[in-house]
Motif scaffolding. Structure first.
Motif, short mmCIF file in Angstrom:
data_model
loop_
_atom_site.label_atom_id
_atom_site.label_comp_id
_atom_site.label_asym_id
_atom_site.label_seq_id
_atom_site.Cartn_x
_atom_site.Cartn_y
_atom_site.Cartn_z
N PHE A 46 -43.37 64.31 38.47
CA PHE A 46 -43.36 65.75 38.19
C PHE A 46 -44.46 66.08 37.19
O PHE A 46 -44.57 65.43 36.15
CB PHE A 46 -41.99 66.14 37.63
N ARG A 47 -45.25 67.08 37.49
CA ARG A 47 -46.34 67.50 36.60
C ARG A 47 -45.73 68.44 35.56
O ARG A 47 -45.58 69.64 35.78
CB ARG A 47 -47.42 68.21 37.43
N CYS A 48 -45.35 67.89 34.41
CA CYS A 48 -44.67 68.68 33.39
C CYS A 48 -45.64 69.43 32.48
O CYS A 48 -45.24 70.31 31.73
CB CYS A 48 -43.72 67.81 32.57
N HIS A 49 -46.91 69.08 32.55
CA HIS A 49 -47.95 69.71 31.73
C HIS A 49 -49.26 69.43 32.43
O HIS A 49 -49.35 68.49 33.22
CB HIS A 49 -47.92 69.10 30.32
N ARG A 50 -50.28 70.20 32.15
CA ARG A 50 -51.56 69.97 32.83
C ARG A 50 -52.14 68.59 32.52
O ARG A 50 -52.94 68.06 33.27
CB ARG A 50 -52.56 71.06 32.50
N SER A 51 -51.71 68.01 31.42
CA SER A 51 -52.24 66.70 31.04
C SER A 51 -51.24 65.56 31.23
O SER A 51 -51.52 64.43 30.86
CB SER A 51 -52.68 66.73 29.58
N THR A 52 -50.07 65.85 31.83
CA THR A 52 -49.03 64.83 31.93
C THR A 52 -48.32 64.86 33.28
O THR A 52 -47.91 65.91 33.75
CB THR A 52 -47.97 65.04 30.82
N LEU A 53 -48.15 63.68 33.86
CA LEU A 53 -47.44 63.49 35.12
C LEU A 53 -46.34 62.46 34.85
O LEU A 53 -46.63 61.30 34.57
CB LEU A 53 -48.41 62.99 36.19
N VAL A 54 -45.09 62.89 34.91
CA VAL A 54 -43.97 62.04 34.49
C VAL A 54 -43.16 61.54 35.69
O VAL A 54 -43.01 62.25 36.69
CB VAL A 54 -43.07 62.80 33.47
N ASN A 55 -42.66 60.31 35.57
CA ASN A 55 -41.79 59.72 36.58
C ASN A 55 -40.43 60.41 36.49
O ASN A 55 -39.77 60.37 35.46
CB ASN A 55 -41.66 58.22 36.33
N ARG A 56 -39.98 61.03 37.58
CA ARG A 56 -38.71 61.78 37.58
C ARG A 56 -37.52 60.88 37.22
O ARG A 56 -36.57 61.33 36.59
CB ARG A 56 -38.45 62.41 38.94
N ASP A 57 -37.57 59.61 37.62
CA ASP A 57 -36.47 58.68 37.34
C ASP A 57 -36.37 58.32 35.86
O ASP A 57 -35.35 57.78 35.43
CB ASP A 57 -36.63 57.40 38.16
N LYS A 58 -37.40 58.58 35.09
CA LYS A 58 -37.41 58.23 33.67
C LYS A 58 -37.07 59.41 32.77
O LYS A 58 -37.08 59.28 31.55
CB LYS A 58 -38.78 57.66 33.28
N ILE A 59 -36.77 60.57 33.34
CA ILE A 59 -36.41 61.75 32.54
C ILE A 59 -34.93 61.67 32.18
O ILE A 59 -34.07 61.57 33.04
CB ILE A 59 -36.70 63.06 33.31
N ARG A 60 -34.65 61.70 30.88
CA ARG A 60 -33.27 61.70 30.40
C ARG A 60 -32.76 63.13 30.28
O ARG A 60 -31.70 63.47 30.77
CB ARG A 60 -33.15 61.00 29.05
N THR A 61 -33.54 63.97 29.59
CA THR A 61 -33.12 65.35 29.32
C THR A 61 -34.33 66.26 29.33
O THR A 61 -35.43 65.85 28.97
CB THR A 61 -32.47 65.44 27.91
N VAL A 62 -34.10 67.51 29.71
CA VAL A 62 -35.13 68.54 29.63
C VAL A 62 -34.67 69.55 28.59
O VAL A 62 -33.58 70.11 28.72
CB VAL A 62 -35.35 69.23 30.99
N HIS A 63 -35.46 69.75 27.55
CA HIS A 63 -35.15 70.70 26.49
C HIS A 63 -35.91 71.99 26.78
O HIS A 63 -37.08 72.11 26.40
CB HIS A 63 -35.54 70.15 25.12
#
Length: 91
Positions: A46-63
């Motif tokens: 998931f592209r959470c920021h223009r400079s960051t692409l995060v693995n969805r399986d590694k997301i614990r919480t979204v603030h």
């Protein structure tokens, strides 16, 4: 080669045309760009920021209030307004 299950996230480097891969046990830097990586890795990221692409399986919480994504290792990454909107629409 690093298994996708061990990748936490990709981020742009301070050096031009370079990307940093953050895995569970190491950080690697290589030539590339996030757009190409995003197309190659597919829906698991998931592209959470223009400079960051995060693995969805590694997301614990979204603030949502703090505009951050917390990973399973406790690390916090920025969440852009655009990504926040896309995330809320897909819930």
């Amino acid at each position: 080669n690093i298994p996708v299950s061990q990748i936490l996230y990709f981020e742009t480097s301070h050096q031009k045309h370079r990307v940093r891969l953050h895995a569970e046990k190491e950080v690697l830097e290589f030539f590339g760009n996030l757009q190409t990586i995003c197309e190659e890795v597919g829906q698991g990221f998931f592209r959470c920021h223009r400079s960051t692409l995060v693995n969805r399986d590694k997301i614990r919480t979204v603030h949502l209030g703090g505009n951050q994504v917390e990973l399973t290792n406790g690390e916090k990454l920025p969440l852009s307004r655009k990504a926040k909107k896309a995330l809320v629409e897909n819930l």
